[in-house]
Design a protein around this motif. Structure first.
Motif, PDB file in Angstrom:
ATOM      1  N   ASP A   1      17.653  30.108  -1.013  1.00  0.00           N
ATOM      2  CA  ASP A   1      18.064  28.941  -1.800  1.00  0.00           C
ATOM      3  C   ASP A   1      18.444  29.083  -3.401  1.00  0.00           C
ATOM      4  O   ASP A   1      18.036  28.300  -3.972  1.00  0.00           O
ATOM      5  CB  ASP A   1      16.997  27.543  -1.652  1.00  0.00           C
TER       6      ASP A   1
ATOM      7  N   LYS B   1      21.630  29.334  -4.256  1.00  0.00           N
ATOM      8  CA  LYS B   1      23.023  29.098  -4.330  1.00  0.00           C
ATOM      9  C   LYS B   1      23.888  30.191  -3.957  1.00  0.00           C
ATOM     10  O   LYS B   1      24.958  30.113  -3.990  1.00  0.00           O
ATOM     11  CB  LYS B   1      23.504  28.623  -5.839  1.00  0.00           C
ATOM     12  N   TYR B   2      23.191  31.289  -3.454  1.00  0.00           N
ATOM     13  CA  TYR B   2      24.009  32.532  -2.995  1.00  0.00           C
ATOM     14  C   TYR B   2      23.840  32.743  -1.496  1.00  0.00           C
ATOM     15  O   TYR B   2      24.537  33.620  -0.896  1.00  0.00           O
ATOM     16  CB  TYR B   2      23.947  33.477  -3.817  1.00  0.00           C
ATOM     17  N   TRP B   3      22.923  32.041  -1.094  1.00  0.00           N
ATOM     18  CA  TRP B   3      22.517  32.270   0.564  1.00  0.00           C
ATOM     19  C   TRP B   3      22.906  31.022   1.136  1.00  0.00           C
ATOM     20  O   TRP B   3      22.433  29.775   0.990  1.00  0.00           O
ATOM     21  CB  TRP B   3      20.700  32.352   0.421  1.00  0.00           C
ATOM     22  N   ASP B   4      23.816  31.193   2.069  1.00  0.00           N
ATOM     23  CA  ASP B   4      24.272  30.239   2.808  1.00  0.00           C
ATOM     24  C   ASP B   4      23.739  30.305   4.362  1.00  0.00           C
ATOM     25  O   ASP B   4      23.284  31.300   4.539  1.00  0.00           O
ATOM     26  CB  ASP B   4      25.649  30.082   2.568  1.00  0.00           C
TER      27      ASP B   4
END
Length: 59
Positions: free
Chosen positions: A38, A40-43
């Motif tokens: 979590d 912002k680079y892990w979707d």
């Protein structure tokens, strides 16, 4: 990364975020795994790929 450094980072993160520690009964040496999510680079797609790869490893 040495465990002392990891635990120091976890202490700092715990001041801002919830930290979950999962412990198993594994007796393999050096089997610690720390994942920081979590950021912002892990979707959702990357999460799905990771979970599929982990599942494939178990098979």
């Amino acid at each position: 990364m040495m465990h002392e450094e990891v635990f120091s980072k976890m202490d700092k993160a715990a001041q801002l975020f919830g930290v979950v520690v999962l412990k198993t009964e594994s007796t393999l040496p050096y089997s610690s795994l720390f994942i920081e999510l979590d950021c912002k680079y892990w979707d959702a797609d990357r999460e799905r790929i990771l979970r599929q790869r982990l599942a494939d490893q178990v098979k």
